[in-house]
Every structure is written in structure tokens, then in C-alpha cells.
Design a protein around this motif. Structure first.
Motif, mmCIF file in Angstrom:
data_model
loop_
_atom_site.group_PDB
_atom_site.id
_atom_site.type_symbol
_atom_site.label_atom_id
_atom_site.label_comp_id
_atom_site.label_asym_id
_atom_site.label_seq_id
_atom_site.Cartn_x
_atom_site.Cartn_y
_atom_site.Cartn_z
ATOM 1 N N UNK A 210 47.677 37.353 -0.917
ATOM 2 C CA UNK A 210 48.145 36.182 -0.185
ATOM 3 C C UNK A 210 49.657 36.313 0.004
ATOM 4 N N UNK A 211 50.156 35.886 1.140
ATOM 5 C CA UNK A 211 51.590 35.971 1.379
ATOM 6 C C UNK A 211 52.142 34.616 1.794
ATOM 7 N N UNK A 212 53.407 34.417 1.504
ATOM 8 C CA UNK A 212 54.089 33.193 1.896
ATOM 9 C C UNK A 212 55.534 33.536 2.258
ATOM 10 N N UNK A 213 55.979 33.066 3.404
ATOM 11 C CA UNK A 213 57.383 33.147 3.798
ATOM 12 C C UNK A 213 57.904 31.727 3.964
ATOM 13 N N UNK A 214 59.050 31.455 3.379
ATOM 14 C CA UNK A 214 59.600 30.101 3.421
ATOM 15 C C UNK A 214 61.097 30.145 3.654
ATOM 16 N N UNK A 215 61.555 29.283 4.550
ATOM 17 C CA UNK A 215 62.984 29.055 4.737
ATOM 18 C C UNK A 215 63.262 27.598 4.412
ATOM 19 N N UNK A 216 64.138 27.365 3.442
ATOM 20 C CA UNK A 216 64.437 26.008 2.985
ATOM 21 C C UNK A 216 65.819 25.583 3.475
ATOM 22 N N UNK A 217 65.931 24.291 3.794
ATOM 23 C CA UNK A 217 67.167 23.732 4.338
ATOM 24 C C UNK A 217 67.621 22.557 3.467
ATOM 25 N N UNK A 218 68.951 22.390 3.373
ATOM 26 C CA UNK A 218 69.466 21.257 2.601
ATOM 27 C C UNK A 218 69.549 20.018 3.489
ATOM 28 N N UNK A 219 70.094 18.925 2.934
ATOM 29 C CA UNK A 219 70.114 17.669 3.680
ATOM 30 C C UNK A 219 71.107 17.656 4.830
ATOM 31 N N UNK A 220 71.908 18.733 4.966
ATOM 32 C CA UNK A 220 72.807 18.863 6.111
ATOM 33 C C UNK A 220 72.214 19.784 7.173
ATOM 34 N N UNK A 221 70.983 20.270 6.927
ATOM 35 C CA UNK A 221 70.342 21.158 7.883
ATOM 36 C C UNK A 221 70.734 22.611 7.740
ATOM 37 N N UNK A 222 71.448 22.957 6.670
ATOM 38 C CA UNK A 222 71.877 24.339 6.441
ATOM 39 C C UNK A 222 70.758 25.131 5.774
ATOM 40 N N UNK A 223 70.474 26.340 6.247
ATOM 41 C CA UNK A 223 69.485 27.206 5.604
ATOM 42 C C UNK A 223 70.060 27.715 4.291
ATOM 43 N N UNK A 224 69.391 27.413 3.181
ATOM 44 C CA UNK A 224 69.934 27.763 1.866
ATOM 45 C C UNK A 224 69.100 28.790 1.118
ATOM 46 N N UNK A 225 67.909 29.094 1.636
ATOM 47 C CA UNK A 225 67.071 30.077 0.928
ATOM 48 C C UNK A 225 65.975 30.575 1.850
ATOM 49 N N UNK A 226 65.722 31.882 1.788
ATOM 50 C CA UNK A 226 64.616 32.494 2.520
ATOM 51 C C UNK A 226 63.836 33.342 1.533
ATOM 52 N N UNK A 227 62.528 33.091 1.439
ATOM 53 C CA UNK A 227 61.702 33.810 0.475
ATOM 54 C C UNK A 227 60.531 34.519 1.131
ATOM 55 N N UNK A 228 60.214 35.711 0.611
ATOM 56 C CA UNK A 228 59.022 36.457 1.023
ATOM 57 C C UNK A 228 58.258 36.797 -0.251
ATOM 58 N N UNK A 229 57.091 36.184 -0.431
ATOM 59 C CA UNK A 229 56.347 36.313 -1.678
ATOM 60 C C UNK A 229 54.933 36.828 -1.426
ATOM 61 N N UNK A 230 54.387 37.519 -2.404
ATOM 62 C CA UNK A 230 53.009 38.014 -2.331
ATOM 63 C C UNK A 230 52.300 37.672 -3.636
ATOM 64 N N UNK A 231 51.064 37.171 -3.527
ATOM 65 C CA UNK A 231 50.324 36.654 -4.682
ATOM 66 C C UNK A 231 48.960 37.327 -4.805
ATOM 67 N N UNK A 232 48.496 37.469 -6.035
ATOM 68 C CA UNK A 232 47.125 37.923 -6.272
ATOM 69 C C UNK A 232 46.153 36.796 -5.910
ATOM 70 N N UNK A 233 45.241 37.014 -4.979
ATOM 71 C CA UNK A 233 44.353 35.925 -4.561
ATOM 72 C C UNK A 233 43.298 35.562 -5.601
ATOM 73 N N UNK A 234 43.055 36.439 -6.587
ATOM 74 C CA UNK A 234 42.089 36.081 -7.627
ATOM 75 C C UNK A 234 42.674 35.107 -8.629
ATOM 76 N N UNK A 235 44.008 34.933 -8.602
ATOM 77 C CA UNK A 235 44.670 34.028 -9.545
ATOM 78 C C UNK A 235 45.374 32.859 -8.860
ATOM 79 N N UNK A 236 45.355 32.841 -7.540
ATOM 80 C CA UNK A 236 46.255 31.923 -6.848
ATOM 81 C C UNK A 236 45.625 31.415 -5.563
ATOM 82 N N UNK A 237 45.919 30.150 -5.234
ATOM 83 C CA UNK A 237 45.459 29.578 -3.970
ATOM 84 C C UNK A 237 46.430 28.486 -3.537
#
Length: 245
Positions: A210-237
Motif C-alpha cells: 500500500x502506498x500513501x503520498x501526503x502534502x501537509x499545509x499549515x494554517x497560513x497555507x504554507x506546504x510544511x511536509x511532503x511524505x512518500x510512504x509504503x506499507x505492508x498490506x497484511x498489517x495495515x489498512x
């Protein structure tokens, strides 16, 4: 082993087999029943709960279908593991695991400053080649490797040299540093594991992740974090709650 004590509401419209399955699932996820432990056979469980054997068999099958129990000839029915189910919300995996009573452990694979490649620069609203923090971690739940996580953070957001990220979650450190994340854009998908990921997660090369990409923004609309994650699907949903408006 004897099963956990269940409370059944025989006047409820919820089928009895589903009530049993839900309470068994809660016992597994909470650690009341540990991975590898055997549960009583269907006949004993049905007698103990005052249910028919077909009803008990149906409840067990629900958990077998979810991958939480496995039937083994000559051994009986065993708990495989408790799959981590995570709501798709603006929280961190570390926070979610801790809140669920799990014991997350983190191994930092690499942390340092790198030049932002095109996709990272685009997500973080920076110029290509600008320096950013690059953080690679392997997250465990118990002794099981669960996820490979790669995060990128602008240099002026936090100082990753100032924190031990094997003891503190990234989002917890950002909150402590005064960063308030208000909204995120997230994409969920799937792909085959690369050789390095497979080795870290104890999987074969090409195994589904399973994969997840996330870009998070603060309360001023500034991008503060970008993540690229991969998970074992037998342990995660991932879980979503859908509402008809």
C-alpha cells in the motif's frame, strides 16, 4: 486458550455472529489475544456463549476472511496478527499506533539535507535544487516491520538535527516547534515492492505494498511536509467513513 468474555445483545438487530466477530476483533487489536495464540474450537465457544455451532463458525469465518485468524489442520484456529486500521485523517502513523495501544518503534535509516528534485520542489512550493530535509525511517509495530517512510520538510520549518526521531514522532516534533498543520492533500495507491523496500519489510521483491503520498499545509497555507510512504498490506489498512449528504 479461552476466548475473551463477550456481551451479546440478543434483542439487537445486529446479527449475533457479527457481534461475536466484532468483539473478537477488538480483543485482537487491543492485544488481549496475542499473535500466535490459539482460540477454543467452535464447539466449545458456541457452548460457552449459548450459540449454535453454525453461528460461531460464521463469526470465526469473518475474521479468517479479514486475515486476523487462520485455521491450521492439527493445530486449530490461531491469531495471525492485529492489522493496523488507520483513519484517513491529518495524524501521524506514530500517533495513531500509540493511540491504538500499540508500541511503535522507529529506526532512522537516513536524515540530512538534500537538493529538492522536481516532484519534491513542486509539492513543497520550492525551487528545484533548493535544500530540504530528507528523512527516511522504518516503522515497526511490535517486532514486525510495518512501513518504510520518506519525508521531505523545508529547512525553515523545523531542525531535524535537534531531535531524536527514534524516540519522537515527526508530527509531534513539528507541533512542539509551533507548526500547526491544518489541511493535507493525500493520495493512496498500491505498487510492487522494490528490492530495498522488500528487504526492509521482510517481503519478496515485487510483493504488493500500500502506498500513501501526503502534502501537509499549515494554517497560513504554507506546504510544511511532503511524505512518500509504503506499507505492508497484511498489517495495515486505511479506513474511510462515507456520509450521504
Amino acid at each position: 486458550m479461552p476466548g475473551p468474555r463477550f456481551t451479546l445483545d440478543r434483542s439487537s438487530p445486529v446479527p449475533l455472529y457479527f457481534q461475536v466477530a466484532e468483539q473478537f476483533e477488538h480483543a485482537i487489536l487491543s492485544g488481549e489475544i496475542a499473535p500466535g495464540e490459539r482460540i477454543d474450537n467452535e464447539i466449545a465457544l458456541a457452548k460457552d456463549l449459548g450459540l449454535s455451532r453454525p453461528t460461531m463458525r460464521q463469526a470465526i469465518q469473518v475474521l479468517v476472511d479479514k486475515g486476523m485468524l487462520v485455521r491450521k489442520r492439527g493445530v486449530g484456529t490461531q491469531v495471525v496478527h492485529g492489522k493496523i486500521r488507520r483513519s484517513v485523517e491529518l495524524t501521524s502513523l506514530f500517533d495513531d499506533l500509540s493511540a491504538a495501544g500499540q508500541k511503535p518503534r522507529t529506526e532512522v535509516l537516513a536524515v540530512g539535507k538534500v537538493a529538492a528534485e522536481e516532484d519534491v520542489a513542486h509539492e513543497l512550493q520550492l525551487g528545484i535544487g533548493d535544500d530540504v530535509w530528507s528523512l527516511e525511517r522504518l516503522r515497526f509495530v511490535g517486532k514486525q516491520p510495518l512501513a518504510v517512510m520518506h519525508n521531505f520538510i523545508p529547512l525553515d520549518v523545523v531542525d531535524l538535527d535537534a531531535v531524536d526521531l527514534e524516540k519522537t514522532g515527526l508530527y509531534a516534533h513539528m507541533r512542539t516547534s509551533g507548526i500547526l498543520m491544518r489541511v493535507a492533500r493525500q493520495r493512496i495507491g498500491a505498487r510492487g515492492a522494490g528490492a530495498d523496500e522488500a528487504a526492509l519489510l521482510g517481503e519478496k521483491k515485487g510483493a504488493p505494498l500500500l502506498t500513501m503520498q501526503r502534502t501537509a499545509y499549515d494554517n497560513a497555507g504554507r506546504a510544511v511536509e511532503y511524505g512518500r510512504h509504503a506499507y505492508r498490506p497484511d498489517l495495515y489498512a486505511f479506513e474511510l467513513t462515507l456520509v450521504d449528504r
